[in-house]
Write a protein that holds these residues in place. Structure first.
Motif, PDB file in Angstrom:
ATOM      1  N   ASN A  37       0.715  -1.323   0.085  1.00 44.91           N
ATOM      2  CA  ASN A  37       0.072  -0.167  -0.020  1.00 44.91           C
ATOM      3  C   ASN A  37       0.900   1.234  -0.071  1.00 44.91           C
ATOM      4  OD1 ASN A  37      -1.677  -2.124   1.861  1.00 44.91           O
ATOM      5  ND2 ASN A  37      -3.025  -1.007   0.488  1.00 44.91           N
ATOM      6  N   VAL A  39       0.466   5.409   0.269  1.00 45.29           N
ATOM      7  CA  VAL A  39      -0.532   6.479   0.564  1.00 45.29           C
ATOM      8  C   VAL A  39       0.115   7.907   0.644  1.00 45.29           C
ATOM      9  CG1 VAL A  39      -2.033   7.335   2.580  1.00 45.29           C
ATOM     10  CG2 VAL A  39      -1.732   4.887   2.296  1.00 45.29           C
ATOM     11  N   TRP A 310      -6.805   1.872  -6.795  1.00 44.43           N
ATOM     12  CA  TRP A 310      -6.381   3.055  -6.342  1.00 44.43           C
ATOM     13  C   TRP A 310      -7.688   3.841  -6.036  1.00 44.43           C
ATOM     14  CZ3 TRP A 310      -7.085   7.841  -9.089  1.00 44.43           C
ATOM     15  CH2 TRP A 310      -7.838   7.750 -10.379  1.00 44.43           C
ATOM     16  N   TRP A 312      -8.700   8.453  -5.068  1.00 37.15           N
ATOM     17  CA  TRP A 312      -8.410   9.852  -4.572  1.00 37.15           C
ATOM     18  C   TRP A 312      -9.565  10.316  -3.540  1.00 37.15           C
ATOM     19  CZ3 TRP A 312      -4.601  13.583  -5.913  1.00 37.15           C
ATOM     20  CH2 TRP A 312      -4.842  14.966  -5.122  1.00 37.15           C
ATOM     21  N   TYR A 313      -9.077  10.366  -2.511  1.00 36.17           N
ATOM     22  CA  TYR A 313     -10.074  10.613  -1.138  1.00 36.17           C
ATOM     23  C   TYR A 313      -9.863  12.099  -1.157  1.00 36.17           C
ATOM     24  CZ  TYR A 313     -10.192   5.604   0.326  1.00 36.17           C
ATOM     25  OH  TYR A 313     -10.503   4.432   0.310  1.00 36.17           O
ATOM     26  N   HIS A 358     -13.031   5.586  -8.333  1.00 31.52           N
ATOM     27  CA  HIS A 358     -11.980   6.125  -7.841  1.00 31.52           C
ATOM     28  C   HIS A 358     -11.938   7.661  -7.114  1.00 31.52           C
ATOM     29  CE1 HIS A 358      -9.926   3.116  -9.982  1.00 31.52           C
ATOM     30  NE2 HIS A 358     -10.458   3.375 -11.142  1.00 31.52           N
ATOM     31  N   PHE A 369     -12.083   8.654   5.368  1.00 27.90           N
ATOM     32  CA  PHE A 369     -10.809   8.032   5.173  1.00 27.90           C
ATOM     33  C   PHE A 369     -10.323   7.504   6.034  1.00 27.90           C
ATOM     34  CE2 PHE A 369      -6.280   9.278   4.445  1.00 27.90           C
ATOM     35  CZ  PHE A 369      -6.126   8.064   3.444  1.00 27.90           C
ATOM     36  N   LEU A 378      -8.012   0.353   2.605  1.00 24.21           N
ATOM     37  CA  LEU A 378      -7.616   1.247   1.519  1.00 24.21           C
ATOM     38  C   LEU A 378      -7.145   0.473   0.360  1.00 24.21           C
ATOM     39  CD1 LEU A 378      -5.171   3.402   3.753  1.00 24.21           C
ATOM     40  CD2 LEU A 378      -7.367   3.862   2.938  1.00 24.21           C
ATOM     41  N   SER A 382      -3.468   5.152  -2.385  1.00 26.02           N
ATOM     42  CA  SER A 382      -4.564   6.179  -2.027  1.00 26.02           C
ATOM     43  C   SER A 382      -4.029   7.687  -2.001  1.00 26.02           C
ATOM     44  CB  SER A 382      -4.997   5.705  -0.737  1.00 26.02           C
ATOM     45  OG  SER A 382      -5.388   4.574  -0.502  1.00 26.02           O
ATOM     46  N   TYR A 384      -4.987  11.306  -0.516  1.00 22.33           N
ATOM     47  CA  TYR A 384      -5.803  12.186   0.609  1.00 22.33           C
ATOM     48  C   TYR A 384      -5.649  13.419   0.571  1.00 22.33           C
ATOM     49  CZ  TYR A 384      -8.110  13.870   4.784  1.00 22.33           C
ATOM     50  OH  TYR A 384      -8.802  14.482   5.550  1.00 22.33           O
TER      51      TYR A 384
END
Length: 518
Positions: A37, A39, A310, A312-313, A358, A369, A378, A382, A384
């Motif tokens: 992962n 982030v 993947w 986009w938060y 996404h 999140f 997640l 990712s 954020y």
């Protein structure tokens, strides 16, 4: 990147330049497959010296002489003092109030904004915003001298301000993991374009802008291609006032037109309302500030094609979709529509499956999140973006709340079921107009720009490490590309080729990691 370079140009030459530029910086012992992962936490508008200039072992303020830090006037002569902070230091509604009069007659030198014996403005108080735009950033950098930040800023002395960052929770996180002190924003200027670089390593294009509703937004630029044209009555000295330009626009002059300063997404949420009688999910395409949908490949698209998950938060995304204007104006949210890069791309248009998959709601104050983190849910990659009130942007946010928020996110990540195989990057989109003493490396037409902080946080991060490797925002994309064996975005290749000509090499973040242990 500059599409005018020609993507059909000598492939062998480009590849050779890339290999030359990256030799030595990509050598890495360890198994990247251990990383499951990645982030990216993306904050706002701080130079390295502004927050981390006193970090032990880093190339900070102690490494710049008083002479080298002095700012020059617009004619190149040394300023005898700093101009006042025009209009006062603190943002509307902030307390304590620091007036313009209190900032007069300051020495021509960097200064601590939070010095109790000085302006006494702590990290918890929002300052006014500073100009941070494409051409001004280049004029301030002045070929690497970094001596015209005052001259071509719009806030007088404020550009030279910095804080005691040791009071921040992320400072303590940096002490436990790795801090990169040679990391630069990918593009000259502001948030809008640097978010694009995190998505596609590319400059957004506005085809035929001179024949469009945006024709009045084309900047008036000097023959050098890097400086805005001044009006005849622009103040001659920074001590007399802010510079005045013929047209400080959002678009470069042609024949190919690129959007270099903030324009609005073609899809909602956008600061441009839908056209009368038009699709309510779209911004009015006839409005001057609406950027046409973009079609350049993105890192997200490459991940999808490879089957890598993947997202986009965006903090407060759901609230902004429900009421864009309300989410923007609400001081507890301050949603920023131009901080959502994938909302500019045609494959993410309203109604598409890609958009639903996404572009995810990070929740108010990051609550959604955090839920995904705590549940170990997640995706493999990712991003954020905190809501505006928590992103540290001067003018509408202060440093401390945003830093505390990101430190809270990191604490949840460290306890996540996915933590054992995770790499977290915390960085800032750009410098926000604040001075930094380190000259950016020579790249291409678009950047890199000013130095910014970046933290690499992971069970695999070198502990208590200051990484001096040369990076910019595209190094994050290089890292993702290498880990998942993706095709290389053309923008990355073009920057490598440009920097190879100067003997510069951009790393891919692996020098901050140690994956050799079991």
């Amino acid at each position: 990147m500059n599409k005018g370079l020609g993507r059909a140009a000598a492939v062998a030459g480009i590849i050779g330049a890339i290999f030359t530029a990256t030799a030595g910086v990509c050598a890495f012992a360890g198994d990247l497959d251990k990383i499951e992962n990645i982030v990216v936490l993306y904050a706002e508008n701080r130079s390295f010296d502004n927050l981390y200039g006193a970090f032990p072992g880093a190339n900070g303020l102690a490494n710049v002489s008083a002479e080298a830090a002095k700012q020059a006037d617009r004619d190149g002569s040394p300023l005898p003092r700093l101009p006042p902070i025009w209009g006062g230091l603190t943002a509307p509604g902030a307390s304590p109030v620091v007036t313009e009069a209190q900032t007069r007659h300051m020495p021509n030198a960097p200064f601590a904004l939070d010095d109790p014996k000085g302006l006494d403005t702590p990290l918890s108080v929002a300052t006014i915003d500073l100009v941070h735009r494409f051409y001004q950033n280049q004029m301030q950098i002045n070929g690497g001298k970094n001596d015209r930040f005052v001259a071509y800023g719009d806030t007088g002395a404020l550009v030279m301000g910095h804080y005691d960052g040791s009071k921040l929770p992320l400072w303590k996180v940096a002490q436990r993991y790795a801090l990169a002190d040679n990391f630069f924003m990918a593009a000259f200027g502001g948030s809008f374009v640097n978010h694009f670089y995190l998505a596609c390593a590319c400059e957004p294009e506005y085809p035929n802008a001179d024949q469009s509703p945006a024709k009045g937004l084309i900047s008036a630029v000097e023959p050098d291609g890097t400086s805005l044209s001044l009006v005849s009555n622009s103040p001659g000295s920074a001590l007399e006032g802010v510079p005045k330009f013929v047209n400080d626009g959002t678009i470069t002059p042609g024949p190919r037109f690129y959007a270099v300063n903030t324009m609005q997404p073609p899809y909602q949420p956008s600061r441009v309302k839908p056209a009368r009688g038009g699709d309510p999910a779209y911004a009015d395409p006839g409005a001057a500030f609406t950027l046409p949908p973009q079609t350049e490949p993105t890192i997200g698209g490459l991940l999808s094609a490879k089957g890598v998950t993947w997202a986009w938060y965006a903090g407060a995304w759901k609230a902004a979709l429900a009421d864009s204007e309300g989410a923007v104006k609400n001081p507890a949210i301050r949603f920023q529509t131009h901080h959502q890069p994938y909302n500019y791309f045609a494959p993410m248009a309203p109604g598409t499956a890609a958009r639903a998959e996404h572009l995810r709601d990070g929740g108010l104050n990051g609550a959604e999140f955090i839920k995904a983190i705590d549940a170990g849910a997640l995706p493999q990659v990712s991003f954020y973006k905190p809501q505006g009130s928590l992103n540290e942007h001067p003018g509408y946010a202060e440093v401390l709340s945003g830093d505390e928020h990101l430190a809270e996110i990191v604490a949840h990540l460290e306890k996540s079921p996915q933590w054992g195989h995770m790499v977290v990057i915390v960085t800032y989109d750009e410098n926000g107009g604040f001075w930094d003493h380190v000259p950016p490396p020579k790249g291409d037409r678009w950047g890199p720009g000013t130095r910014i902080p970046a933290l690499i946080i992971s069970p695999f991060a070198k502990k208590g490490h200051v990484d001096h490797t040369l990076y910019d925002t595209t190094s994050i994309l290089r890292f993702i590309t290498r880990r998942f064996d993706l095709p290389v975005l053309s923008g990355l290749s073009e920057r490598d080729a440009a920097m190879a000509g100067w003997g510069e090499k951009l790393g891919d973040l692996t020098p901050s990691l140690d994956l050799t242990s079991p």
